[in-house]
Design a protein around this motif. Structure first.
Motif, short mmCIF file in Angstrom:
data_model
loop_
_atom_site.label_atom_id
_atom_site.label_comp_id
_atom_site.label_asym_id
_atom_site.label_seq_id
_atom_site.Cartn_x
_atom_site.Cartn_y
_atom_site.Cartn_z
N UNK A 171 0.83 -1.21 0.00
CA UNK A 171 0.00 0.00 0.00
C UNK A 171 0.87 1.26 0.00
N UNK A 172 1.93 1.24 0.78
CA UNK A 172 2.80 2.42 0.87
C UNK A 172 3.49 2.71 -0.45
N UNK A 173 3.89 1.66 -1.16
CA UNK A 173 4.56 1.85 -2.45
C UNK A 173 3.63 2.49 -3.49
N UNK A 174 2.34 2.34 -3.28
CA UNK A 174 1.36 2.91 -4.21
C UNK A 174 1.05 4.37 -3.89
N UNK A 175 1.53 4.87 -2.77
CA UNK A 175 1.29 6.27 -2.40
C UNK A 175 2.13 7.19 -3.28
N UNK A 176 1.61 8.34 -3.57
CA UNK A 176 2.34 9.36 -4.33
C UNK A 176 2.68 10.51 -3.38
N UNK A 177 3.91 10.57 -2.89
CA UNK A 177 4.26 11.61 -1.92
C UNK A 177 4.00 13.02 -2.43
N UNK A 178 4.26 13.24 -3.71
CA UNK A 178 4.10 14.59 -4.25
C UNK A 178 2.65 15.03 -4.23
#
Length: 289
Positions: free
Chosen positions: A151-158
């Motif tokens: 799930x975290x890898x799918x997050x877009x920090x920007x």
């Protein structure tokens, strides 16, 4: 050149009578507390000489059976705060035999990692690592970290950083890593290395803050890969925070204190490269196995 900062030196009786379900819950919690209290406690060593790695002694086994049944009843409550209270009571089951903990209790508590409430899940993660049988706890926490990292890898920090959903996912991951670190298990290392390899400074930071006790060769290599990524990243607040934690971590987990500290914010690339060179020459040492 990134502008990375130099790391710093290193419910009452009346309401219960009015609500039968509340009365039943109070009874379940009371039974759970009694079952836990029934377990005999060693005076000093916090361990029961009659329990073994293969089986609990009869008094502890009986207390375990009673506590698990009481937990099942108490944890069915719809209120998150009452499910958390049930977890807290179950966490006490190993008092008096810390070195031969109940694997069945760890398995039962692990179900709370799938609870509908984030607060319950996070408390369960902490209690699993802090109070439950380490091997069983680490196994379920490793699995939970693997799912959380997807799930975290799918997050877009920007795009997503700072939103409630983004922050909640990172906090969930941090809670899992905290619990995993508390197990003290070396087989937690792959979970920490995987987090350090995610191209997101918030995820790197969550892993870096808790990986020290599991820092074998693979984890240290992952720390250095993360350091290289951060050295060539825009110096946002999360990047700077992750950089500082990783930079301070390296001397502690490697024992090396000969790398020249950063001169200024433009010295990040050189600092990361120096650590890379040192690691190439030293990574095969047996203390990193």
């Amino acid at each position: 050149m990134p502008s990375l900062l130099r790391p710093r030196d290193q419910a009452g009786a009346t309401s219960a009578a009015r609500h039968p379900s509340a009365r039943a819950l109070m009874l379940s919690c009371a039974l759970l507390a009694v079952a836990v209290a029934a377990a005999p406690r060693a005076a000093a060593a916090a361990d029961c000489a009659a329990c073994t790695d293969q089986a609990l002694c009869r008094p502890h086994k009986n207390a375990e059976t009673d506590a698990l049944a009481a937990f099942t009843a108490a944890f069915s409550d719809k209120r998150p705060e009452q499910r958390t209270a049930a977890l807290e009571e179950l966490a006490k089951i190993n008092l008096g035999h810390d070195n031969h903990r109940s694997a069945a209790a760890a398995t039962k508590m692990a179900a709370a990692l799938r609870d509908s409430d984030r607060g319950v899940r996070r408390r369960a993660a902490r209690l699993l690592g802090e109070t439950q049988e380490p091997r069983s706890a680490a196994a379920v926490l490793n699995a939970a970290v693997k799912t959380a990292l997807v799930r975290a890898a799918a997050l877009d920090p920007k795009k997503d950083r700072g939103t409630p959903a983004y922050d909640a996912e990172i906090e969930d991951l941090r809670a899992l890593y905290s619990g995993l670190a508390l197990t003290g298990r070396r087989d937690a290392a792959p979970s920490f290395a995987a987090g350090l390899d995610v191209d997101n400074a918030d995820v790197m930071l969550a892993a870096a803050q808790h990986c020290e006790k599991a820092a074998n060769r693979d984890v240290i290599s992952a720390v250095l890969r993360a350091l290289q990524k951060l050295a060539h990243s825009y110096a946002s607040d999360p990047v700077v925070k992750a950089w500082q934690v990783l930079s301070a971590l390296l001397p502690r987990v490697t024992g090396c204190r000969t790398i020249k500290p950063q001169d200024d914010s433009g010295d990040a690339g050189r600092f990361a490269a120096d650590w890379e060179e040192w690691w190439k020459a030293n990574q095969k040492k047996p203390e990193f196995d």
